[in-house]
Structure formats: structure tokens, C-alpha cells
Design an enzyme around this catalytic site. Structure first.
Site, PDB file in Angstrom:
ATOM      1  N   SER A  12     -20.530 -57.955   1.020  1.00 49.11           N
ATOM      2  CA  SER A  12     -19.956 -57.678   2.325  1.00 49.11           C
ATOM      3  C   SER A  12     -21.088 -57.204   3.220  1.00 49.11           C
ATOM      4  O   SER A  12     -22.130 -56.750   2.739  1.00 49.11           O
ATOM      5  CB  SER A  12     -18.839 -56.636   2.236  1.00 49.11           C
ATOM      6  OG  SER A  12     -19.275 -55.469   1.559  1.00 49.11           O
ATOM      7  N   GLU A  14     -22.283 -55.162   7.014  1.00 46.67           N
ATOM      8  CA  GLU A  14     -21.932 -54.285   8.124  1.00 46.67           C
ATOM      9  C   GLU A  14     -22.730 -54.681   9.356  1.00 46.67           C
ATOM     10  O   GLU A  14     -23.944 -54.867   9.298  1.00 46.67           O
ATOM     11  CB  GLU A  14     -22.220 -52.828   7.780  1.00 46.67           C
ATOM     12  CG  GLU A  14     -21.887 -51.865   8.929  1.00 46.67           C
ATOM     13  CD  GLU A  14     -22.135 -50.414   8.585  1.00 46.67           C
ATOM     14  OE1 GLU A  14     -21.360 -49.871   7.779  1.00 46.67           O
ATOM     15  OE2 GLU A  14     -23.115 -49.837   9.112  1.00 46.67           O
ATOM     16  N   ASP A 106     -18.959 -38.556  13.415  1.00 44.99           N
ATOM     17  CA  ASP A 106     -19.926 -37.496  13.692  1.00 44.99           C
ATOM     18  C   ASP A 106     -19.603 -36.799  15.002  1.00 44.99           C
ATOM     19  O   ASP A 106     -18.893 -37.334  15.855  1.00 44.99           O
ATOM     20  CB  ASP A 106     -21.340 -38.088  13.763  1.00 44.99           C
ATOM     21  CG  ASP A 106     -21.764 -38.706  12.444  1.00 44.99           C
ATOM     22  OD1 ASP A 106     -21.446 -38.118  11.392  1.00 44.99           O
ATOM     23  OD2 ASP A 106     -22.400 -39.773  12.470  1.00 44.99           O
ATOM     24  N   PHE A 215     -32.758 -42.093   9.581  1.00 41.38           N
ATOM     25  CA  PHE A 215     -31.414 -42.282   9.040  1.00 41.38           C
ATOM     26  C   PHE A 215     -31.200 -41.388   7.818  1.00 41.38           C
ATOM     27  O   PHE A 215     -30.150 -40.748   7.670  1.00 41.38           O
ATOM     28  CB  PHE A 215     -31.199 -43.739   8.631  1.00 41.38           C
ATOM     29  CG  PHE A 215     -31.060 -44.710   9.769  1.00 41.38           C
ATOM     30  CD1 PHE A 215     -30.903 -44.279  11.071  1.00 41.38           C
ATOM     31  CD2 PHE A 215     -31.081 -46.075   9.534  1.00 41.38           C
ATOM     32  CE1 PHE A 215     -30.766 -45.175  12.129  1.00 41.38           C
ATOM     33  CE2 PHE A 215     -30.942 -46.986  10.565  1.00 41.38           C
ATOM     34  CZ  PHE A 215     -30.786 -46.533  11.868  1.00 41.38           C
ATOM     35  N   HIS A 265     -22.571 -54.057  -0.733  1.00 44.69           N
ATOM     36  CA  HIS A 265     -22.328 -53.934   0.703  1.00 44.69           C
ATOM     37  C   HIS A 265     -23.675 -53.764   1.391  1.00 44.69           C
ATOM     38  O   HIS A 265     -24.401 -52.804   1.121  1.00 44.69           O
ATOM     39  CB  HIS A 265     -21.438 -52.721   0.990  1.00 44.69           C
ATOM     40  CG  HIS A 265     -21.031 -52.608   2.430  1.00 44.69           C
ATOM     41  ND1 HIS A 265     -20.137 -53.478   3.021  1.00 44.69           N
ATOM     42  CD2 HIS A 265     -21.397 -51.732   3.404  1.00 44.69           C
ATOM     43  CE1 HIS A 265     -19.960 -53.136   4.290  1.00 44.69           C
ATOM     44  NE2 HIS A 265     -20.720 -52.089   4.557  1.00 44.69           N
TER      45      HIS A 265
END
Length: 287
Positions: A12, A14, A106, A215, A265
Site C-alpha cells: 500500500s 501513502e 498533531d 521527521f 506500507h
């Protein structure tokens, strides 16, 4: 270098919603490049504090209308009442979207502690329960192999994951990680806690090491010292950086697949090249 996996693998991807016409073109080039790999689903993120809500909706609806992909729309608890979130969810259902990635989200103020919106869903577990009352959505939630930065302990974080699953989530997707042992130790703890849904490893190819460092600092992920050495001196050499990125990520996905992982993913950052190469190495071919 191609793996010969036992049984089928599922991937998958994103994406994030574009901010400019140029980014829009880049996203759809990526979508068209990855679509023939027949992913199980593709997710579309919200920005921090729900800042890209309308662009997320537009991207998801275009995926439904113009591709054969199965989009999963991110929804958060941030900056909206329950009624507003419920309305968005119903709009997705009416548009043919059957999969939601339910997240706390967030803080709207960078660096400030998260505060639930007055009249909104407080946390992801509340959002999951609310979505299940609206329609029979497939729901993915986040998992943190190295513990969510806001969690009081690893045990509390795992308990929160279990409550999300018990509320109706059908799978978990992990924050990115670079040490496969971290993932496998987390799976042991997940199973011991009685969680039996799939926990997909989140994989991010490192095309920009400085960006990944940022990140990781925000998400609590650890960057191995060896990775820093791999990218040392390549800030101004994007071509070599890309080759190193594929090599590093290929080693990680090959290790996971060799240990029996069947679902992956990929955080694409709206770039197709590295993720397409990794899927090729996993033995996936365009349909």
C-alpha cells in the site's frame, strides 16, 4: 536480487495532498506510475493540525473517480467538532470511500502539547468508535514500534493501540523504522497483548537524509549510525543519494520479506521511483 517470496505480497502507498499545480502534476505522475502495481489501498494524509483537509478530500475523490485504486482517507481529531468530522465521514462514504485512517492528529501549534478540540473527538480511539457508528468502515490506525512521543510509557502506548483495535480498527500501520529488530520485538509485544489484527510495517525510502532526521525527531524514530554514514557527504549529490536510498531500503524490505512479512506500507512522499524499485525487488510486477 529479486526475492522469491512464498505466497503473495501486498503493498500500500501513502500520498499527501498537493499544495501547488506543480505538486499536483507530480502527485498524479506518481499515482499513475504506481497504480499498475495493484496496491491493496492508497492513503491520503491530512497536514499538521488538519491544515490540508479540503485538498485531502479533493485528492481522495479524484482517486475514486479517475483510478481503480482503493483510497483510504486520513481523518484526525484536530480542529473540528464531532459533527463536522461525522459529516466528512458520511461524505466519504457517499463518495464510495470505504476505508479511513483514523488518527489523533498533531497540535495546530507546532511544538505545543496536543489539546482535544472542544466538542470534538478527544483521541483516535474515540474517533474509531464514532466512525463505526456511522458506517461499516474499514479502519486503519497508527502504531509506534519505538513508542509515540506523547506516550507516558511503552506499556501505555501499547494499551492505547489495543483500545483502538477493540473499538473497531481492522489493522495498524507502523510509524517508519529502520531497524527490523525493532519491528519484530514490537510484534512480539503486540501478540502478547492479545492484538491479532495485521500490523503493517511502514517503510520510508530515504531520498533526503536531512528531511528524515527532522521527521524522526518529531516521531521518536531512531536512525542507525550506519545510515548516517551511508548518506554522509551526499547533500549535493542527488543521483548517488538515490542509489544509496534504494540500496538501504532494499536491504530492509528484503529482510522483512525473508522473515515472512507479507504486507508493506510505503510512505512515498509523492515520489514513485524509489517505491516502484522496491516493489520490483519484492517480485511485484505491473498488472
Amino acid at each position: 536480487m529479486t526475492l522469491d517470496p512464498i505466497g503473495p505480497l501486498n503493498v500500500s502507498f501513502e500520498f499527501f495532498p498537493p499544495k501547488t499545480p506543480e505538486m499536483e502534476e507530480a502527485l498524479w505522475r506518481t499515482v499513475r506510475r504506481l497504480e499498475p502495481l495493484n496496491p491493496a489501498f492508497v492513503s491520503v494524509t491530512y497536514g499538521a493540525g488538519g491544515s490540508t483537509r479540503e485538498r485531502t478530500h479533493a485528492t481522495v475523490k479524484r482517486l475514486v473517480e479517475e483510478t481503480r485504486l482503493k483510497p483510504a482517507a486520513h481523518l484526525t481529531c484536530v480542529a473540528a467538532t464531532r459533527e463536522e468530522v461525522d459529516a466528512v465521514a458520511r461524505d466519504y462514504w457517499d463518495a464510495g470511500v470505504r476505508h479511513i485512517v483514523a488518527l489523533r492528529g498533531d497540535s495546530q501549534v507546532p511544538g505545543a502539547p496536543y489539546q482535544p478540540h472542544p466538542g470534538g473527538y478527544d483521541y483516535a480511539v474515540d474517533l474509531v468508535a464514532g466512525l463505526k457508528k456511522i458506517a461499516d468502515f474499514e479502519i486503519s490506525v497508527a502504531a509506534y514500534p519505538e513508542v509515540h512521543p506523547d506516550a507516558t510509557s511503552a506499556e501505555a502506548d501499547l494499551d492505547n493501540l489495543k483500545r483502538k483495535i477493540d473499538a473497531g480498527a481492522t489493522r495498524a500501520i507502523t510509524q517508519f523504522f529502520f531497524d527490523n529488530d525493532v519491528y519484530f520485538r514490537f510484534l512480539d509485544r503486540v501478540l502478547a497483548a492479545g492484538i491479532t489484527v495485521p500490523v503493517l510495517p511502514g517503510i520510508i525510502p530515504v531520498s533526503n537524509f536531512r528531511q528524515i532526521v527532522k521527521f524522526a525527531a518529531a516521531t521518536g524514530a531512531t536512525i542507525p549510525a550506519s545510515m548516517a554514514r551511508h548518506f554522509e557527504g551526499l547533500d549535493d549529490d542527488p543521483e548517488t543519494r538515490k542509489l544509496v536510498a534504494v540500496t538501504v531500503a532494499a536491504e530492509q524490505v528484503r529482510g522483512l520479506a525473508a522473515a515472512g512479512v507479507k504486507d508493506f506500507h510505503f510512505y512515498t512522499l509523492n515520489r514513485a521511483d524509489l517505491c516502484f524499485a522496491l516493489c520490483h525487488l519484492l517480485g511485484l510486477r505491473a498488472a
